[in-house]
Design a protein around this motif. Sequence first.
Motif, PDB file in Angstrom:
ATOM      1  N   ARG A 150       6.990  10.304   6.124  1.00 33.81           N
ATOM      2  CA  ARG A 150       6.309  11.308   6.946  1.00 33.81           C
ATOM      3  C   ARG A 150       6.801  12.679   6.516  1.00 33.81           C
ATOM      4  O   ARG A 150       6.126  13.623   6.915  1.00 33.81           O
ATOM      5  CB  ARG A 150       6.893  11.176   8.326  1.00 33.81           C
ATOM      6  CG  ARG A 150       5.866  10.184   9.164  1.00 33.81           C
ATOM      7  CD  ARG A 150       6.762   9.893  10.176  1.00 33.81           C
ATOM      8  NE  ARG A 150       7.567   8.784  10.140  1.00 33.81           N
ATOM      9  CZ  ARG A 150       8.778   8.434  11.016  1.00 33.81           C
ATOM     10  NH1 ARG A 150       9.050   9.048  12.184  1.00 33.81           N
ATOM     11  NH2 ARG A 150       9.505   7.334  10.631  1.00 33.81           N
TER      12      ARG A 150
ATOM     13  N   GLN B 162       6.670  22.011   7.670  1.00 29.81           N
ATOM     14  CA  GLN B 162       7.942  22.428   7.395  1.00 29.81           C
ATOM     15  C   GLN B 162       9.032  21.692   7.832  1.00 29.81           C
ATOM     16  O   GLN B 162       8.850  21.093   9.283  1.00 29.81           O
ATOM     17  CB  GLN B 162       8.251  23.614   7.690  1.00 29.81           C
ATOM     18  CG  GLN B 162       9.253  24.247   7.076  1.00 29.81           C
ATOM     19  CD  GLN B 162       9.406  24.390   5.540  1.00 29.81           C
ATOM     20  OE1 GLN B 162       8.504  24.981   4.996  1.00 29.81           O
ATOM     21  NE2 GLN B 162      10.153  23.699   4.896  1.00 29.81           N
TER      22      GLN B 162
ATOM     23  N   GLN C  46       0.491   0.440  -3.014  1.00 31.58           N
ATOM     24  CA  GLN C  46       0.603  -0.890  -3.017  1.00 31.58           C
ATOM     25  C   GLN C  46       0.960  -1.313  -1.606  1.00 31.58           C
ATOM     26  O   GLN C  46       2.317  -1.488  -1.331  1.00 31.58           O
ATOM     27  CB  GLN C  46       1.328  -1.389  -4.099  1.00 31.58           C
ATOM     28  CG  GLN C  46       1.308  -3.025  -4.201  1.00 31.58           C
ATOM     29  CD  GLN C  46       1.901  -3.365  -5.436  1.00 31.58           C
ATOM     30  OE1 GLN C  46       1.855  -2.894  -6.658  1.00 31.58           O
ATOM     31  NE2 GLN C  46       2.239  -4.866  -5.573  1.00 31.58           N
TER      32      GLN C  46
ATOM     33  N   VAL D 150       2.068  -3.653   1.769  1.00 33.98           N
ATOM     34  CA  VAL D 150       2.484  -5.213   1.905  1.00 33.98           C
ATOM     35  C   VAL D 150       1.639  -5.562   3.055  1.00 33.98           C
ATOM     36  O   VAL D 150       1.782  -4.846   4.107  1.00 33.98           O
ATOM     37  CB  VAL D 150       4.058  -4.997   1.957  1.00 33.98           C
ATOM     38  CG1 VAL D 150       4.454  -6.584   2.660  1.00 33.98           C
ATOM     39  CG2 VAL D 150       4.799  -4.876   0.954  1.00 33.98           C
TER      40      VAL D 150
ATOM     41  N   GLY E 200      14.856   2.596   8.498  1.00 34.18           N
ATOM     42  CA  GLY E 200      14.069   3.466   9.413  1.00 34.18           C
ATOM     43  C   GLY E 200      14.886   4.420  10.067  1.00 34.18           C
ATOM     44  O   GLY E 200      15.974   4.004  10.807  1.00 34.18           O
ATOM     45  N   ASP E 201      14.402   5.779  10.437  1.00 36.73           N
ATOM     46  CA  ASP E 201      14.801   6.599  11.377  1.00 36.73           C
ATOM     47  C   ASP E 201      15.084   5.865  12.966  1.00 36.73           C
ATOM     48  O   ASP E 201      16.000   6.425  13.631  1.00 36.73           O
ATOM     49  CB  ASP E 201      14.133   7.920  11.623  1.00 36.73           C
ATOM     50  CG  ASP E 201      12.646   7.751  12.040  1.00 36.73           C
ATOM     51  OD1 ASP E 201      12.222   6.458  11.963  1.00 36.73           O
ATOM     52  OD2 ASP E 201      12.057   8.797  12.184  1.00 36.73           O
TER      53      ASP E 201
END
Length: 457
Positions: free
Chosen positions: A42, A58, A232, A234, A405-406
């Motif tokens: 992102r 930004q 690529q 998954v 991940g966040d």
Amino acid sequence: MSAAFEVVVIGAGLSGLAASAALSGAGAKVLLLDSKPFVGGRAYSYEHPSLQEEIDCQHVLLGCCTNLRALCDSAGVADRIRWYDTLTFLQPDTPTRTELSVRLLPAPMHTAVDFLRAPMLSLTDKVVVARGLMEFVGGYPAADTESFATWLKRTGQTDRAIRHLWEPVIVGALNDTFEHCSTKYAGQVFHESFLKSAKGGRLGIPTLPLSQFYSFVAEQCVRQGTELRLQQAVNGLTKQHDGWHVQTTEGSFNTPHVVLATPFQQTNALAPQLGVPIDTFRNAPICTVHLWFDREITDLDHAVLLDTGIQWIFHKSRIRRWPADRGSYVELTISASFAQLHQTREAILASALRELQLFFPAAADAKLMKSGILKDARATFSVAPGMDAYRPAQATGEAGLFLAGDWTQTGWPSTMEGAVRGGLLAAEAVTASAGAPQRFLQPDLPPTGLMKLLSRQ
Ligand SMILES: Cc1cc2nc3c(=O)[nH]c(=O)nc-3n(C[C@H](O)[C@H](O)[C@H](O)COP(=O)(O)OP(=O)(O)OC[C@H]3O[C@@H](n4cnc5c(N)ncnc54)[C@H](O)[C@@H]3O)c2cc1C
């Protein structure tokens, strides 16, 4: 350490990049896959075909983002971050500016002088803000049960204090309305960036388009031996007796360890057995308006715009130090832009230009050369009250399968720092399961000044 284990990291956003950098740095054989043609997830930029510009939304970081800063440092890209010690707040139709700068006073007094002088707040506003901030001097709540909307009411915040301070800071940082932000994370923002130390609140802005910026991190992973495969995707992950079978658009292979560094929707699609409660997570949008003028419309690099739909202006041509005769390239950011999701681009542009001229009359005389609008419906997930209970740990119940991940349990809201922390915690869990435990997470910034006595965090 020389680790002899193999890991497949799925997703080359900041979380996957951080996990790959840590693991390949520790000697693991890492394969990093992403469905997109660029890294950064992102936090990306791309060549816009009709604008003929590489554009991004930004992203800013703060001095307290210790893990993100360390990642940039070790990739050799830290000098491409421009740091600012002053936040400028502007009100429409008045030249009065409020500037909150970091001063050489012991924390938490380092912003006090400017706060006391701030023309955007009345004396009553300042008293209630100061009273409210006292709750975050020691730290912020461990539990995420209370909404920030309730906190604002409970601490008697005035309408102007909400519009001129709490809203720009909290909606900008947590990207949702107060009902959908917990006091825990709002308090964390103020404790870490306004109160704990002067360094923690410095604002950092990358001076390169984001995919270029984060390609430095990808290159470091590759130098350390990571194999990076872009484009690529998954599309299948199957458990085997001694590891995982990974099915991609380009073929399949087996691996003992998988780090799924994908957003919760894709994680659930690839590993439904983990039961990620995707319906409980709420995505929040960000809309950005990109404007190229034939001349400079302001001498500011960035500012918070009060009492309008736009929250921030980033003067990208100045941040990137373009020569002034190239004109102004500005980006206007609208956080929690639920309303704009349903508006036409023409309507968003017309309203943004009208509002911009209230702050920068020079914009009315300048010629708009071109413009673009980006809407990101899934920019962040909301740290609404109670969400901590649904954010999974990086080690899962499945041997050899890890989450990053966040949105995982990072202790941070949906940010680049949160993503990096998630990746590093996943990397730590992988090394522990491979029998060679390592620590990758950086410590938080220490409190300074009086905060050494006052901060519990
Ligand atoms: C417009 C906008 C503005 C923002 N502003 C800020 C800001 O100012 N400051 C800040 O700190 N944060 C900001 N954020 C939030 C920040 O970008 C995110 O929190 C962070 O980048 C998330 O990183 P991640 O690695 O967890 O996830 P992602 O970046 O979503 O990465 C996941 C990756 O997985 C890949 N992937 C998904 N499925 C598959 C698959 N099946 N196979 C292979 N690859 C797959 C995706 O292509 C992606 O690259 C902003 C976000 C947006 C969108």
